[in-house]
Structure formats: structure tokens, C-alpha cells
Design a protein around this motif. Structure first.
Motif, PDB file in Angstrom:
ATOM      1  N   ALA A 108     -32.899  85.564  -2.986  1.00  0.00           N
ATOM      2  CA  ALA A 108     -32.195  86.580  -3.769  1.00  0.00           C
ATOM      3  C   ALA A 108     -32.981  86.960  -5.016  1.00  0.00           C
ATOM      4  O   ALA A 108     -32.976  88.119  -5.442  1.00  0.00           O
ATOM      5  CB  ALA A 108     -30.812  86.059  -4.153  1.00  0.00           C
ATOM      6  N   LYS A 109     -33.672  85.988  -5.595  1.00  0.00           N
ATOM      7  CA  LYS A 109     -34.406  86.220  -6.841  1.00  0.00           C
ATOM      8  C   LYS A 109     -35.712  86.973  -6.620  1.00  0.00           C
ATOM      9  O   LYS A 109     -36.087  87.838  -7.415  1.00  0.00           O
ATOM     10  CB  LYS A 109     -34.691  84.867  -7.512  1.00  0.00           C
ATOM     11  CG  LYS A 109     -35.414  84.950  -8.839  1.00  0.00           C
ATOM     12  CD  LYS A 109     -35.612  83.552  -9.418  1.00  0.00           C
ATOM     13  CE  LYS A 109     -36.307  83.608 -10.778  1.00  0.00           C
ATOM     14  NZ  LYS A 109     -36.516  82.245 -11.347  1.00  0.00           N
ATOM     15  N   ARG A 110     -36.408  86.658  -5.522  1.00  0.00           N
ATOM     16  CA  ARG A 110     -37.756  87.188  -5.328  1.00  0.00           C
ATOM     17  C   ARG A 110     -37.870  88.299  -4.290  1.00  0.00           C
ATOM     18  O   ARG A 110     -38.857  89.025  -4.270  1.00  0.00           O
ATOM     19  CB  ARG A 110     -38.703  86.039  -4.919  1.00  0.00           C
ATOM     20  CG  ARG A 110     -38.835  84.924  -5.944  1.00  0.00           C
ATOM     21  CD  ARG A 110     -39.310  85.448  -7.270  1.00  0.00           C
ATOM     22  NE  ARG A 110     -39.548  84.387  -8.238  1.00  0.00           N
ATOM     23  CZ  ARG A 110     -39.661  84.575  -9.538  1.00  0.00           C
ATOM     24  NH1 ARG A 110     -39.564  85.793 -10.037  1.00  0.00           N
ATOM     25  NH2 ARG A 110     -39.887  83.569 -10.358  1.00  0.00           N
ATOM     26  N   GLY A 111     -36.901  88.430  -3.430  1.00  0.00           N
ATOM     27  CA  GLY A 111     -37.013  89.412  -2.359  1.00  0.00           C
ATOM     28  C   GLY A 111     -36.725  90.823  -2.824  1.00  0.00           C
ATOM     29  O   GLY A 111     -35.930  91.041  -3.744  1.00  0.00           O
ATOM     30  N   LEU A 112     -37.378  91.801  -2.178  1.00  0.00           N
ATOM     31  CA  LEU A 112     -37.009  93.192  -2.407  1.00  0.00           C
ATOM     32  C   LEU A 112     -35.561  93.386  -1.954  1.00  0.00           C
ATOM     33  O   LEU A 112     -35.116  92.732  -1.003  1.00  0.00           O
ATOM     34  CB  LEU A 112     -37.928  94.124  -1.620  1.00  0.00           C
ATOM     35  CG  LEU A 112     -39.386  94.186  -2.085  1.00  0.00           C
ATOM     36  CD1 LEU A 112     -40.222  94.975  -1.081  1.00  0.00           C
ATOM     37  CD2 LEU A 112     -39.483  94.815  -3.467  1.00  0.00           C
ATOM     38  N   PRO A 113     -34.792  94.239  -2.587  1.00  0.00           N
ATOM     39  CA  PRO A 113     -33.371  94.401  -2.242  1.00  0.00           C
ATOM     40  C   PRO A 113     -33.131  94.625  -0.753  1.00  0.00           C
ATOM     41  O   PRO A 113     -32.220  94.036  -0.168  1.00  0.00           O
ATOM     42  CB  PRO A 113     -32.949  95.618  -3.071  1.00  0.00           C
ATOM     43  CG  PRO A 113     -33.863  95.591  -4.251  1.00  0.00           C
ATOM     44  CD  PRO A 113     -35.178  95.095  -3.730  1.00  0.00           C
ATOM     45  N   GLU A 114     -33.967  95.477  -0.134  1.00  0.00           N
ATOM     46  CA  GLU A 114     -33.755  95.751   1.286  1.00  0.00           C
ATOM     47  C   GLU A 114     -34.043  94.531   2.154  1.00  0.00           C
ATOM     48  O   GLU A 114     -33.413  94.320   3.206  1.00  0.00           O
ATOM     49  CB  GLU A 114     -34.598  96.943   1.742  1.00  0.00           C
ATOM     50  CG  GLU A 114     -36.081  96.840   1.452  1.00  0.00           C
ATOM     51  CD  GLU A 114     -36.493  97.471   0.148  1.00  0.00           C
ATOM     52  OE1 GLU A 114     -37.560  98.120   0.124  1.00  0.00           O
ATOM     53  OE2 GLU A 114     -35.750  97.323  -0.848  1.00  0.00           O
ATOM     54  N   ALA A 115     -34.989  93.681   1.714  1.00  0.00           N
ATOM     55  CA  ALA A 115     -35.299  92.460   2.462  1.00  0.00           C
ATOM     56  C   ALA A 115     -34.144  91.472   2.366  1.00  0.00           C
ATOM     57  O   ALA A 115     -33.787  90.809   3.358  1.00  0.00           O
ATOM     58  CB  ALA A 115     -36.580  91.828   1.931  1.00  0.00           C
ATOM     59  N   VAL A 116     -33.563  91.361   1.185  1.00  0.00           N
ATOM     60  CA  VAL A 116     -32.423  90.448   1.000  1.00  0.00           C
ATOM     61  C   VAL A 116     -31.241  90.911   1.841  1.00  0.00           C
ATOM     62  O   VAL A 116     -30.556  90.102   2.486  1.00  0.00           O
ATOM     63  CB  VAL A 116     -32.037  90.365  -0.492  1.00  0.00           C
ATOM     64  CG1 VAL A 116     -30.793  89.491  -0.672  1.00  0.00           C
ATOM     65  CG2 VAL A 116     -33.198  89.803  -1.310  1.00  0.00           C
TER      66      VAL A 116
END
Length: 744
Positions: free
Chosen positions: A86-94
Motif C-alpha cells: 500500500a505504501k510503495r505501489g502505484l495506486p492502480e497496482a494496489v
């Protein structure tokens, strides 16, 4: 885990692996249950019977059995994995990961994604992913990794695998240790800083103002005490500050500019979004260090996930965490910039004199008293093949034997900008605002006439409005372009022409019993002390350079191919005696970075060919040095057992080496590339059609706005760029100082 008291005592013990048990990842309980089942498949508990006789005879059996029995599904690991995603992923990846985990937490969704693997002869006939056997869960992940034509599922697998393995091998207990480290032969560097007479343990402290969690009144007082002209605007949450020069970024470019301009008698303010750490603060703990010293914790990548990008984010920038290589700009590159790009600065004595001054200030040495294990292998392999292994100059003493400089140099021996140029700046009255991220430069219509339609009058950051005569962007090739664009600049060269020095890795295992003449562990000793140039046989072209690399156990586990849970654990047992060599190219491919965090890049065929040649040479060197087994980081676990192998078998293996596509490609056998050098995204040009800045580093569109970092380099340079970036910054800063002299 660490207590608050312990965390307060050590600035770098507040990152990943030291999380408080108050997770805010936003994953539901059913998603966490599914994620835990996936983590268990990635790092499974294995019985003692899985331990081979080879491993039993070479390692401590008690530690090995404990490691083989450990699982990544143990309490808090899945939550830590979810939090880091959640902290490091791009929003679409999360979002994609959450959708997949949600589907796998239901029977219809599991049937859709798993097919026959989730089916059972007992009611209700279809199992959710968490109910499937460990063997079938592992098979599903294997299919996603290597067989799936649905690239989003491959991306989900890769992200979860990288984060899961990273957490498993980096998390620490209240004694700052990980229970798996003994089995893999890893020890954290615990040496104390060696402060010499007349040196200060925290040389920048008198110039630092930490903007994190400080109210306006305290900030105004701190700024005023530093001798700055400060005004607090009534009825507004704004503080106005006046200075001569404001610099955004404190790395190789910003640090040099600050040192030179402050020494020239100018009042300088440096904005740094990271924090200040001195040698005594560094822990050498991989998780916390990556979290606090690197952009995105070292997990930033290009948009398609093909290239993993390492970029420093702390006072000193990349110079605080780089691997010490101090290589002057190659003559061939200077000729290219001077002749082809018509930039006179690189053809005369000014630039070469700047390199000499930088070399002197960093106290560079070309000698090395003792090479570490990986560089011993590189040198021996080259000698056995009749190849040249060159010495690599370093900005440290010849006795510097530190393998953890990538987490900040604990001994204080490495000379980054935080211990050199920024010290000069602070000693001459400069102020460094940490935890302070610039929002945009302030531009107005240029009433002075001339070629530039706009004039820069300062920068906005948080609640600060900094008015300056000169403004400098020095936040690197990944962040200077978005900052300039958000400030209103339109030059098409801003954010294009991005070069990354793409790299691919090869590995070789050197058991101590069969290579006793090669001393040490992979994580010990100077990181880069030798290099080999893969030269063309028909021209002066250098196809690639080969260097040793620095991979902590968590990073290594996240990057190595995942074939199965058993294979992963067997690989990790050999971590300490696994040499990782990197092939790096001077890329002709380019990318873009117009918006922060959104980087696109595509490798052309020419660059892939050079990478292939470099990777093959890495493997030849490893084999020649006596490796028991070698391989690449390709997804299918490509490897070769070297004992008793025939020359024709080696040739056949080397012929199979290719620069594969990335995880989002259609290639079943894919690889993740790396980049620690980002350049040229605001390149210098003789006209505004050819560059974003002129030969003085000044933006073509805005008077008084300069760029002073690796983004101004006209092209890639093909070697570690620290000396080049600092030398260019030296020239630009010297020319800026002359502007002030003319205005007196």
C-alpha cells in the motif's frame, strides 16, 4: 519488535521491519488471509527431509533446520507485506492486487483464476485459495510467473513475491536481528564511526532545520537564528524568507553548488525532502535504511515494471548511499559533447580543471589495500581469461573495507556531499531545510527583456515562500523535470531524453570448500574496486562495463528468480558466497518523466545486444574464477552447473543468454533490469530546440532558474556518473557566482 525507546535512540530503526502493530494498509481480513496463504507458498515451511546432504555437510544444521521450517505466513508478516504494498505501489497496482486477493478469497473467483488446481472431489468441490493444498498454491504461482499470458497476474505475482521476500529477510526483533540470518551466513556491519581529530561527528547539524512536525513560530525562530530575513504573513499560514540562492536538492549537483556559492559569500538555502543522517546514525540494517534513504524505499520502477530504479533521498542524495566509484568523464564522451553537441564547455580546460577540483575535494584514491570477495572474483576471472581488470578510484581511503555504504557509510570514511561540499556550505552560513519538499518555482513575466520570457523569483515549499535572486533545481533526473513542468515551463526537452544506464545481473556460487583462496562474504569489503570493459574487437566502442554489486539478503531474495519455495531457500543458504556481477551499458535508448513517479522507457535492439554481450562476459568471468554454479536473474532460473562441464556446453549455455523482456512483456522468460544512474532528462543544449538549459545550466524559458544535477548531461556516459555530475555542477555554480560578481 523494537520498542519505542529503542527506536528513538536510533534514527534508522524506524522503517520496514520495525513497524508498530498498528497496520493501516486498507486490506480486508479475507484479503489478508489470502495474502498469508500466498506468502506461505512463496516462503513455505519445509521439513528437515528437504535439506540436501550437500547443505547439511556445509552449514550449521540447527540454523538450517530452523530456517527451512520458517514460513512467511507467520504472524504479522502478511500485514507488513500488505502495508508495504500500500505504501510503495502505484495506486492502480494496489487496486489490482486487492481485486485479485478478493477474487481468491471466494470460491467462484478462485475457480476463475486457478482452474482445476482448486477443485476437489469433496463438497463443496471448489476450494478458496487459502483452502488449497500448499503444493497447488505453489503451482498456481509458478504458472503466473512463467506461463500466464495474462500479464496483470504476472505483475501481481512479482510485486507480492518481491515484497514478501524483502519483508521476510529484513524484519528484525528487539535485538536488531533476523532469525534467518544465521542460516544464510549474514551479519550486519556493526563497526563504529572512526572520527578523526578535528572532525565533527555531525558536521552539518549547525545548519540543519528539520521542518517535520514543527509549528510556524518555532520555524520562524529557527530561521531567524540562522541569520535569514523572515516575515510571517498575518492571517496566512505563510512564512516568507529572503536569500540570494535557493537550491532544491542536496546530492551530487545541489551539494556542490551550495558549497561553491556559499563560499562565494552568498546566502544559500537548500531544500531537502529527506532527512539528515550522520555516520553515527546509520544502522546498516537493510529494511530501515532502504525505507529512509531511498526514493520509494528502493522500489520505484518504470511504468511497465521492467527497470527497478535506485535513487537516494536524504541529505547528500545519491552521494550518501552510492558505492564510492569515482570515475572521471571518459574522453570519448567529452569529445561527443563538444563536437557533436557543440558544447564548448566540455572541450576546454574549464571542465577538466573542475574534475581535478572535485577529485581533490572528495579525496579520491586509486589504491585499495584489500579487495572484498566479489571484486576478488571479478579480478581473478579476468586474469584467468587474459582480460584487463581496471582499478576503480574511490572517494574513500585505500583501507576502506565497507560493504554497507549503500546504507550510508557507518565509518564516515566515504566522502559524499554530506561530508564535503555541504560542510563547506554550512560553514559559510548556508541553511539546510530537511523534510521540506518543493512544490514549484515561482515565475513572473520577465521585464528585463532578452531571450527569456519569464523570470524566476523563488520557490514555494509547504508553507514557505522563499524569495531568491537565483533558484536552482538539483533534485535529480527523475524529479527535476516534474518540478519544472509543474512550475509552468514548456520546453519539450524537459522530461524527455531520459537515460538510465540499464543493467542486468549474473550470479555465481563459490563454496568455501572449493575456493578457499577467495576470502570473505559477498556483502563484505569495498563494493566497487575493480571493473572490466567489454570492448569491441573492431572499433573503440565499449559494449558494456562489468562491476561488482551490493545486494543485501532482502534485496537479493526479492530479485532472484523464484522457481519454488525449496529452490528459493536453497539459493538463500548460499547467499554469503554468491557473487553478483552487473553488466552496465551506455544506453542510446531514452525514456520520459513528465509527472512525478511516472517513468516510461523502452530498450532498443542495439542496447539489448550490448547488454547480452555484457551479461555473457559476466558469466565467462564467474566460470573462469571457479564458480560451482552460475546463472542469470531470468524468471525461468537459467543456470549452469560448472563441475565437469565441457567447453562446448559452456558455449551452448552462453548462446542461450538474451536480454529478455520485462514482466509485462509477452516473454515467458522475462527479467527485471536495474538502474542506479539516471541522466539527461533536462539536457544541456546550444539552443532551446536542442536542450532544456543552456551551457550555463540556465533554463531557456526562465531567467534566474538553473538546473544543476545529472539531468543536464547531454547523453549517458557509460560509467558511474558521480564525478561527472559534480564536475558539471562545479562549472555551473562557478558561472552563477560570476553573475553575482557582474551585478556588484
Amino acid at each position: 519488535m523494537l520498542t519505542l525507546a529503542t527506536m528513538a535512540c536510533h534514527p534508522l530503526l524506524t522503517g520496514i521491519g520495525v513497524q508498530l502493530r498498528n497496520f493501516k494498509h486498507g486490506f480486508s481480513s479475507s484479503q489478508i488471509q489470502t495474502l498469508a496463504s500466498m506468502c506461505e507458498a512463496l516462503v513455505p515451511p519445509l521439513p528437515p527431509s528437504c535439506v540436501s546432504e550437500e547443505i547439511k555437510s556445509a552449514y550449521s544444521q540447527e540454523a538450517i533446520y530452523s530456517f527451512f521450517g520458517a514460513s512467511a505466513s507467520q504472524p504479522s508478516v502478511p500485514d507488513e507485506v500488505a502495508e508495504l504494498i500500500a505504501k510503495r505501489g502505484l495506486p492502480e497496482a494496489v487496486i489490482l492486487i486487492k481485486v485479485v486477493l478478493r477474487l481468491l478469497s471466494t470460491r467462484p473467483g478462485t475457480l476463475l483464476l486457478c482452474g482445476p488446481l482448486c477443485m476437489d472431489h469433496k463438497f463443496p468441490y471448489i476450494r478458496k485459495y487459502s483452502e488449497m493444498t500448499l503444493n497447488n498454491r505453489e503451482k498456481l504461482l509458478q504458472s503466473w510467473c512463467r506461463e500466464s499470458n495474462i500479464t496483470p497476474l504476472r505483475a501481481v505475482f512479482l510485486f507480492i513475491k518481491v515484497v514478501c521476500c524483502f519483508i521476510f529477510f529484513s524484519r528484525i526483533d528487539d535485538k536488531a536481528t533476523n532469525p534467518n540470518w544465521e542460516a544464510i551466513g549474514y551479519k550486519v556491519d556493526s563497526r563504529k564511526p572512526s572520527i578523526r581529530p578535528k572532525e565533527r561527528s555531525r558536521p552539518l547539524q549547525k545548519g540543519i532545520i528539520n521542518c517535520n512536525n514543527i509549528n510556524n513560530d518555532s520555524l520562524v525562530q529557527a530561521l531567524t537564528e540562522k541569520g535569514l530575513e523572515v516575515t510571517q504573513v498575518p492571517n496566512q499560514n505563510t512564512i516568507k524568507i529572503k536569500c540570494d540562492v535557493v537550491i532544491v536538492g542536496s546530492g551530487c549537483g545541489g551539494g556542490v553548488a551550495a558549497g561553491i556559492l556559499a563560499k562565494h559569500g552568498l546566502k544559500v538555502i537548500i531544500l531537502e525532502k529527506g532527512n539528515y543522517f550522520a555516520a553515527s546514525d546509520y544502522s546498516s540494517l537493510e529494511g530501515p535504511s532502504m525505507d529512509q534513504l531511498y526514493i520509494a524505499g528502493g522500489m520505484m520502477s518504470t511504468r511497465d515494471g521492467q527497470i527497478l530504479l535506485a535513487s537516494g533521498s536524504t541529505v547528500g542524495g545519491g552521494s550518501a548511499v552510492n558505492w564510492s566509484a569515482s570515475i572521471k568523464t571518459p574522453d570519448s564522451v567529452l569529445t561527443e559533447w563538444w563536437v557533436n553537441h557543440k558544447l564548448r564547455i566540455f572541450g576546454g580546460p574549464e571542465y577538466r580543471s573542475a574534475m581535478d577540483e572535485v577529485w581533490k575535494r572528495l579525496d579520491v584514491t586509486e589504491e585499495c589495500s584489500e579487495e572484498g570477495f566479489q571484486n576478488q572474483v571479478l579480478r581473478k576471472g579476468c586474469e584467468n581469461l587474459g582480460l584487463k581488470a581496471e582499478k576503480v578510484p574511490r572517494n574513500s581511503s585505500k583501507d576502506h573495507y565497507c560493504g554497507s555504504c549503500g546504507y550510508g557509510c557507518r565509518t564516515g570514511d566515504k566522502k559524499g556531499t554530506d561530508t564535503t561540499w555541504l560542510v563547506d556550505a554550512v560553514d559559510n552560513g548556508a541553511v539546510i531545510l530537511t523534510g521540506c519538499k518543493a512544490q514549484n518555482f515561482v515565475l513572473e513575466t520577465n521585464k528585463n527583456g532578452g531571450k527569456r520570457s519569464k523570470k524566476c523569483i523563488g520557490v514555494l515549499a509547504k508553507n514557505l515562500q522563499i524569495e531568491s535572486k537565483i533558484s536552482i533545481s538539483a533534485c535529480g533526473s527523475l524529479f527535476t523535470p516534474p518540478l519544472l513542468i509543474s512550475s509552468g515551463l514548456k520546453n519539450p526537452n524537459i522530461g524527455t531524453n531520459l537515460h538510465l544506464h540499464p543493467t542486468l545481473l549474473a550470479w555465481g556460487v563459490f563454496p568455501e570448500c572449493s575456493t578457499p583462496n577467495l576470502k570473505g562474504k559477498s556483502y563484505e569489503g569495498g563494493i566497487i574496486t575493480s571493473l572490466h570493459k567489454v570492448a569491441s574487437k573492431t572499433s573503440d566502442e565499449i559494449h558494456a562495463i562489468i562491476e561488482a554489486t551490493s545486494l543485501g539478503p532482502a534485496s537479493f531474495s526479492g530479485l532472484i528468480p523464484w522457481i519454488s519455495g525449496l529452490d528459493m531457500k536453497e539459493r538463500m543458504i548460499k547467499y554469503g558466497r554468491t557473487v553478483n556481477l552487473v553488466a552496465l551499458i551506455k544506453d542510446h535508448s531514452t525514456g520520459t518523466v513528465k509527472k512525478e513517479g511516472i517513468i516510461t522507457y523502452s530498450l532498443n535492439k542495439y542496447d539489448k545486444k550490448n547488454l547480452e554481450m555484457g551479461l555473457r562476459q559476466c558469466l565467462r568471468i564467474l566460470i573462469s574464477a571457479g564458480a560451482a554454479e552460475v546463472g542469470t536473474f531470468r524468471s525461468d532460473g537459467q543456470r549452469l552447473k560448472c563441475k565437469g562441464v565441457k567447453a562446448e556446453e559452456i558455449d551452448e549455455f552462453l548462446e542461450s543468454i538474451v536480454a529478455s523482456g520485462g514482466p509485462m512483456s509477452r516473454d515467458e522468460k522475462w527479467a527485471v533490469y536495474g538502474s542506479a544512474h539516471q541522466m539527461s532528462s533536462c539536457r544541456m543544449g546550444v539552443t532551446e530546440k536542442e536542450g532544456a538549459v543552456d551551457e550555463n545550466g540556465e533554463c531557456w524559458e526562465a531567467e534566474g532558474l538553473y538546473v544543476c544535477d545529472g539531468s543536464v548531461l547531454p547523453t549517458a556516459i557509460g560509467v558511474n556518473p558521480m564525478i561527472t555530475i559534480q564536475s558539471v555542477a562545479y562549472c555551473i555554480a562557478t558561472r552563477i557566482s560570476s553573475v553575482f560578481d557582474q551585478g556588484k
